[in-house]
Structures are given as C-alpha cells and as structure tokens.
Design an enzyme around this catalytic site. Structure first.
Site, PDB file in Angstrom:
ATOM      1  N   ASP A   1      41.907 -72.007   7.368  1.00  0.00           N
ATOM      2  CA  ASP A   1      40.865 -71.381   8.197  1.00  0.00           C
ATOM      3  C   ASP A   1      40.809 -71.938   9.622  1.00  0.00           C
ATOM      4  O   ASP A   1      40.190 -71.333  10.493  1.00  0.00           O
ATOM      5  CB  ASP A   1      39.481 -71.588   7.552  1.00  0.00           C
ATOM      6  CG  ASP A   1      39.372 -70.942   6.192  1.00  0.00           C
ATOM      7  OD1 ASP A   1      40.188 -70.059   5.884  1.00  0.00           O
ATOM      8  OD2 ASP A   1      38.475 -71.326   5.425  1.00  0.00           O
TER       9      ASP A   1
ATOM     10  N   MET B   1      41.179 -63.984   5.222  1.00  0.00           N
ATOM     11  CA  MET B   1      40.261 -65.067   4.847  1.00  0.00           C
ATOM     12  C   MET B   1      39.509 -65.599   6.066  1.00  0.00           C
ATOM     13  O   MET B   1      39.938 -65.422   7.202  1.00  0.00           O
ATOM     14  CB  MET B   1      41.018 -66.176   4.131  1.00  0.00           C
ATOM     15  CG  MET B   1      41.294 -65.821   2.673  1.00  0.00           C
ATOM     16  SD  MET B   1      41.989 -67.195   1.763  1.00  0.00           S
ATOM     17  CE  MET B   1      41.867 -66.565   0.078  1.00  0.00           C
TER      18      MET B   1
END
Ligand code: F6P
Length: 341
Positions: free
Chosen positions: A127, A169
């Site tokens: 991330d 994501m």
C-alpha cells in the site's frame, strides 16, 4: 548475536529478499545466529521457530510471499500476549528482533521497544502508506501488476465500447490507484483520501465515450462517494480492527452503466497484486533494508525503523513511522486529475 526475524501482516513481494539479506549479512559478516519466527507475531507468542541458516535462504530472492509465513496476529489483543512474547524472547535468548511489516506489525514492535526489547523494524506494504519512508517494497510490484491489467483492459474496453472499472487495494491510502492509474492512462482515479462526486465520474466517462474511446476507472477499495452511499465491507474485522473491504468496483460499474447508458464491467485485482515475484526495484530496496537492519542492530540501535529517504537508507524512530499513515497529498492527486475525462 542471536537475532529473531519475523514477517507480519499481508504478504508482499520482497519479504524473502529482506530475510535473505539479514541472514547473509548477519551470518556472513558478524557470525550471528538468526532465528525465524513462523507466521509473524503468532510465532513469537507460541515460540514457534525455524533456524535460518545460509541453506534456508538459498534461491529465495526472486520468490514472492514469505518463507517464514505471516499472520495478522496482534499480541496486544491476546490475553497475556505481551507477557508471552517477552517470555519467548527471554527463553530463546533473542538479543534483538527484526520484525518486517506495515503499520500493525511495526505498531506492535514500537510497543515492545518501549517495553525494553531491542527492535529494529523493516517497513513493508504494497500500500506504500507507512510513514517516514519514501517507499516500501512491494508497492512497485503491485503497481506493475495493476498497470499491466489496465493496459490490457484498454484494448478490450475500446473494442466493446464499455466502461471498465478496476478495483485495486488500498484501504486508507490511494497510492496504488494513483500510480497504476497514472502509469496506465486511466480516465478517472478514485482514492480514499478524496471522496468522489458520482456526477463528476459519470461526466468524465461520457466525455471519454464522446472522444471515441472507452473509459477506464481505477478505484481504491477504500474510496467513497461524497454522499457515503457506497461504503462497502463485509463487517468482518481482523485482530487490528480493520474491516474487510470489497465491492466498490462492482457497485460503481453498475451505477455507471445505469447513468451512462453504456455497458460497464468491474475487475477486482485483489491478491494478484500481492503475489508473485518482486520487481527489480523491490528486490533491491528489500535487500538494502535487510542489510541496513543488521547494521542497525550491531550499532546497538533499538526502537528504530530502516527507511528510504531519496536514494539513501536511513534510520527513523519507529514511534514516528507508526504514529499515522502516509496518505496521498492533494497536490499529487491534482497531477493525476489533469488526465481525467
Ligand atoms: O495491507 C495490505 C493489504 O493488501 C491491503 O491493501 C488490503 O486491504 C489488505 O491487505 C487485504 O488483506 P487480506 O489479505 O487479509 O484480505
């Protein structure tokens, strides 16, 4: 020295490169003994270990995942957990711990360092939302996977005159969507940091159709519309209290189909972004982090995390790195907006 190593949280391409670097430098240069804990903090709680010698790390550099296994176990959410962790460290004679993880795993590391354990953290997450480091390894690989998917979706979308919505994501931070969307020439990028206006997204898609091409909308799993209507989650939470997200891509595709009068499809990249072999950038960054973590341990450091600043590997306080997430700044999003529509 006897050094413990573990990988926690979501797996990430490059974890094995860190493990290999720690073992190669620790054993090769310092004569250390490296003890691997299985499945993140779960292995420390249970004293579940695996000896990490040179043979154990042979051939693992290009392999995705983690040879140590991982979990989202939070010792601070387990009755007597911190005491069990301290007891394992004492019993096994671990003189320093190198936990490799994101905000959650390193949040535990921060608390253990405050409790007196010698800890040097290594930042990891696809991330890229861990603070105090310019990049985490795994991010570059995930962006590459997402970009390749977007490239492929352009040709099928244009052929069928459809909108394609790609869900990537990113619960709280839209780094993957931002970078993959910019690299792949997305027409709209939606990120958690900036709630989106549905009418605006519809207008961008219609404009794209008018110009003879089909829209590609890249959306982070944690993105929300301004009216908050599409917030989707299963309601299930992990040990760190994060809800499991999913569904924004499908919801948006059906809304766009209705509002534009053109067919729309959703593609959820999911764990494909986390699997497989790390990119060259991630292999090098992960290797440098592993080497730097061993150096920090032998310099007597604790409560620090190795981090990337520009092209240098530096040490930063773990407490600063885990105090808040690194979100996409408004000016970075504005750069992407130039290409919307
Ligand atoms: O933290 C990394 C991450 O890949 C997030 O982007 C995502 O929301 C989450 O993990 C998914 O977790 P799990 O693999 O437990 O479904």
């Amino acid at each position: 020295m006897r050094i413990g190593i573990l990988t926690g949280g979501g797996d990430c391409p490059g974890l094995n490169a860190v493990i290999r670097a720690v073992v190669r430098k620790g054993i090769g240069e310092h004569g250390d003994e490296i003890v691997g804990f299985r499945d993140g903090w779960r292995g420390v709680l249970d004293g579940d270990t695996v000896p990490m010698d040179l043979a154990a790390v042979r051939g693992i550099l290009p392999r995705g995942g983690t040879v140590l296994g991982t979990s989202r176990t939070n010792p601070y959410a387990v009755e007597g957990g911190p005491q069990r962790v301290l007891a394992t460290i004492e019993r096994l004679g671990i003189e320093a711990l190198i936990p490799i993880g994101g905000e959650d795993t390193l949040g535990v590391a921060t608390r253990l360092a405050e409790a007196g354990v010698t800890v040097v953290g290594v930042p990891k997450t696809i991330d890229n939302d861990l603070d105090s480091t310019d990049y985490t390894f795994g991010f570059d690989t995930a962006v590459g996977v997402a970009m390749e998917a977007i490239d492929r979706l352009h040709t099928t979308g244009d052929s069928h005159h459809r909108t394609l919505v790609v869900e990537v994501m990113g619960r709280h931070a839209g780094w993957i969507a931002l970078h993959a969307g910019m690299a792949g020439g997305a027409n709209v990028i939606l990120i958690p940091e900036k709630p989106f206006d549905v009418d605006g997204v519809v207008a961008h898609c219609l404009h794209r159709f008018e110009s003879g091409y089909s829209p590609i909308v890249v959306v982070s799993e944690g993105a929300k519309p301004t009216d908050g209507d599409m917030m989707l989650s299963t309601g299930e939470k992990d040990a760190f209290g994060h809800v499991r997200l999913g569904g924004i891509g499908a919801a948006l595709a059906s809304l766009l189909e209705e509002r534009t009068g053109r067919e729309a499809r959703a593609v959820v990249l999911g764990h494909i972004q986390r699997g497989g072999t790390p990119s060259p950038f991630d292999r090098v960054l992960a290797t440098r982090f592993g080497l730097a973590a061993v150096d920090a341990v032998h310099d007597g450091q604790s409560g620090v995390m190795v981090a990337l600043k520009g092209t240098d590997i530096v040490r930063v306080p773990l407490s600063a790195a885990t105090a808040q997430l690194k979100l996409v700044p408004a000016e970075r999003y504005a750069e992407a907006e130039v290409f919307f529509g």
